[in-house]
Write a protein that holds these residues in place. Sequence first.
Motif, PDB file in Angstrom:
ATOM      1  N   ARG A  69     -12.645  18.769 -17.270  1.00  5.97           N
ATOM      2  CA  ARG A  69     -12.597  20.131 -16.755  1.00  5.97           C
ATOM      3  C   ARG A  69     -11.214  20.747 -16.846  1.00  5.97           C
ATOM      4  O   ARG A  69     -10.976  21.848 -16.375  1.00  5.97           O
ATOM      5  N   LYS A  70     -10.291  20.027 -17.442  1.00  5.30           N
ATOM      6  CA  LYS A  70      -8.985  20.594 -17.772  1.00  5.30           C
ATOM      7  C   LYS A  70      -8.555  19.985 -19.098  1.00  5.30           C
ATOM      8  O   LYS A  70      -9.077  18.948 -19.506  1.00  5.30           O
ATOM      9  N   PRO A  71      -7.607  20.620 -19.779  1.00  8.14           N
ATOM     10  CA  PRO A  71      -7.212  20.115 -21.102  1.00  8.14           C
ATOM     11  C   PRO A  71      -6.731  18.666 -21.049  1.00  8.14           C
ATOM     12  O   PRO A  71      -6.109  18.240 -20.075  1.00  8.14           O
ATOM     13  N   VAL A  72      -7.048  17.941 -22.099  1.00  5.86           N
ATOM     14  CA  VAL A  72      -6.616  16.548 -22.229  1.00  5.86           C
ATOM     15  C   VAL A  72      -5.895  16.378 -23.558  1.00  5.86           C
ATOM     16  O   VAL A  72      -5.992  17.222 -24.443  1.00  5.86           O
ATOM     17  N   GLY A  73      -5.192  15.272 -23.687  1.00  3.94           N
ATOM     18  CA  GLY A  73      -4.485  14.964 -24.920  1.00  3.94           C
ATOM     19  C   GLY A  73      -5.433  14.553 -26.031  1.00  3.94           C
ATOM     20  O   GLY A  73      -6.647  14.435 -25.826  1.00  3.94           O
ATOM     21  N   ARG A  74      -4.870  14.311 -27.193  1.00  4.53           N
ATOM     22  CA  ARG A  74      -5.681  13.892 -28.346  1.00  4.53           C
ATOM     23  C   ARG A  74      -6.409  12.585 -28.082  1.00  4.53           C
ATOM     24  O   ARG A  74      -7.484  12.336 -28.622  1.00  4.53           O
ATOM     25  N   ASN A  75      -5.807  11.734 -27.271  1.00  4.33           N
ATOM     26  CA  ASN A  75      -6.385  10.432 -26.948  1.00  4.33           C
ATOM     27  C   ASN A  75      -6.465  10.293 -25.431  1.00  4.33           C
ATOM     28  O   ASN A  75      -5.456  10.429 -24.746  1.00  4.33           O
ATOM     29  N   VAL A  76      -7.662  10.000 -24.933  1.00 10.90           N
ATOM     30  CA  VAL A  76      -7.858   9.831 -23.500  1.00 10.90           C
ATOM     31  C   VAL A  76      -7.980   8.348 -23.193  1.00 10.90           C
ATOM     32  O   VAL A  76      -8.823   7.651 -23.766  1.00 10.90           O
ATOM     33  N   ILE A  77      -7.096   7.884 -22.311  1.00 14.71           N
ATOM     34  CA  ILE A  77      -7.118   6.486 -21.876  1.00 14.71           C
ATOM     35  C   ILE A  77      -7.790   6.438 -20.509  1.00 14.71           C
ATOM     36  O   ILE A  77      -7.321   7.066 -19.558  1.00 14.71           O
ATOM     37  N   GLY A 102       5.132   7.516 -19.416  1.00  8.32           N
ATOM     38  CA  GLY A 102       5.851   8.488 -18.596  1.00  8.32           C
ATOM     39  C   GLY A 102       4.928   9.469 -17.886  1.00  8.32           C
ATOM     40  O   GLY A 102       5.321  10.596 -17.577  1.00  8.32           O
ATOM     41  N   ILE A 103       3.696   9.036 -17.611  1.00 13.69           N
ATOM     42  CA  ILE A 103       2.727   9.896 -16.921  1.00 13.69           C
ATOM     43  C   ILE A 103       1.959   9.092 -15.878  1.00 13.69           C
ATOM     44  O   ILE A 103       1.935   7.864 -15.921  1.00 13.69           O
ATOM     45  N   LYS A 104       1.334   9.820 -14.964  1.00 11.78           N
ATOM     46  CA  LYS A 104       0.465   9.219 -13.955  1.00 11.78           C
ATOM     47  C   LYS A 104      -0.965   9.664 -14.227  1.00 11.78           C
ATOM     48  O   LYS A 104      -1.209  10.495 -15.114  1.00 11.78           O
ATOM     49  N   PHE A 105      -1.901   9.143 -13.445  1.00  8.74           N
ATOM     50  CA  PHE A 105      -3.297   9.559 -13.589  1.00  8.74           C
ATOM     51  C   PHE A 105      -3.407  11.076 -13.542  1.00  8.74           C
ATOM     52  O   PHE A 105      -2.786  11.734 -12.714  1.00  8.74           O
ATOM     53  N   GLY A 106      -4.210  11.607 -14.445  1.00  4.90           N
ATOM     54  CA  GLY A 106      -4.447  13.043 -14.493  1.00  4.90           C
ATOM     55  C   GLY A 106      -3.430  13.812 -15.302  1.00  4.90           C
ATOM     56  O   GLY A 106      -3.554  15.029 -15.446  1.00  4.90           O
ATOM     57  N   GLU A 107      -2.443  13.125 -15.855  1.00  4.18           N
ATOM     58  CA  GLU A 107      -1.395  13.799 -16.621  1.00  4.18           C
ATOM     59  C   GLU A 107      -1.517  13.489 -18.109  1.00  4.18           C
ATOM     60  O   GLU A 107      -2.157  12.518 -18.504  1.00  4.18           O
ATOM     61  N   THR A 108      -0.871  14.340 -18.890  1.00  3.80           N
ATOM     62  CA  THR A 108      -0.851  14.209 -20.351  1.00  3.80           C
ATOM     63  C   THR A 108       0.594  14.103 -20.806  1.00  3.80           C
ATOM     64  O   THR A 108       1.468  14.781 -20.259  1.00  3.80           O
ATOM     65  N   THR A 109       0.841  13.278 -21.807  1.00  2.00           N
ATOM     66  CA  THR A 109       2.200  13.128 -22.331  1.00  2.00           C
ATOM     67  C   THR A 109       2.669  14.466 -22.907  1.00  2.00           C
ATOM     68  O   THR A 109       1.859  15.263 -23.386  1.00  2.00           O
ATOM     69  N   PRO A 110       3.983  14.715 -22.870  1.00  2.00           N
ATOM     70  CA  PRO A 110       4.516  15.990 -23.375  1.00  2.00           C
ATOM     71  C   PRO A 110       4.145  16.277 -24.833  1.00  2.00           C
ATOM     72  O   PRO A 110       3.992  17.434 -25.213  1.00  2.00           O
ATOM     73  N   ASP A 111       3.949  15.228 -25.637  1.00  2.00           N
ATOM     74  CA  ASP A 111       3.575  15.430 -27.037  1.00  2.00           C
ATOM     75  C   ASP A 111       2.060  15.594 -27.222  1.00  2.00           C
ATOM     76  O   ASP A 111       1.562  15.681 -28.335  1.00  2.00           O
ATOM     77  N   ASN A 112       1.326  15.641 -26.095  1.00  2.00           N
ATOM     78  CA  ASN A 112      -0.127  15.834 -26.097  1.00  2.00           C
ATOM     79  C   ASN A 112      -0.874  14.663 -26.759  1.00  2.00           C
ATOM     80  O   ASN A 112      -2.022  14.797 -27.157  1.00  2.00           O
ATOM     81  N   LEU A 117      -6.450   8.546 -17.303  1.00  2.00           N
ATOM     82  CA  LEU A 117      -7.427   8.820 -16.249  1.00  2.00           C
ATOM     83  C   LEU A 117      -8.036   7.519 -15.720  1.00  2.00           C
ATOM     84  O   LEU A 117      -8.214   6.564 -16.477  1.00  2.00           O
ATOM     85  N   PRO A 118      -8.396   7.509 -14.427  1.00  8.06           N
ATOM     86  CA  PRO A 118      -9.122   6.354 -13.888  1.00  8.06           C
ATOM     87  C   PRO A 118     -10.606   6.494 -14.167  1.00  8.06           C
ATOM     88  O   PRO A 118     -11.118   7.603 -14.360  1.00  8.06           O
TER      89      PRO A 118
END
Length: 154
Positions: A69-77, A102-112, A117-118
């Motif tokens: 329900r919000k933008p995610v990066g190219r690869n979702v872990i 360099g991110i926590k749950f719910g965040e995306t790396t700066p390079d997308n 996600l849990p």
Amino acid sequence: MITEKEKNEILEEIKQYPYPAVASIDALKIVQKHHGWVSDELLGEVAEMLNLSNEELDSVATFYSRIYRKPVGRNVILICDGISCMIMGYGSIYDYLAEKLGIKFGETTPDNRFTLLPVSCLGDCDHAPVMMINNEHFNDLTAEKIDNLLQNYK
């Protein structure tokens, strides 16, 4: 805005069910396939096609961990945080990935490149800890194994 192609795909799914609302998950997956996630605007358009309120469809979308329900990066872990994974080292795997990316749950790396996600269970308890990257499943995780895996995702 939903494209004509997406509308046609959704209408094909609706035809397979006795009521349009039953195609909710399929319709959301179609929209996500084309847009990468389901925005409020897109959700509203799909809800209208399915004769549902926005709230009803949002409750479906937010129930499923693979509808974004919000933008995610190219690869979702997705890291399993079920009880077996917790016992078998989920915490250290999460800590390692969070520090490495360099991110926590719910965040995306700066390079997308990655979103972290849990997920409540991936059903591989006898090989915990477990995670998925996109649609690929990985088990018996270690820091070294994670380093090798991440190299395969651009």
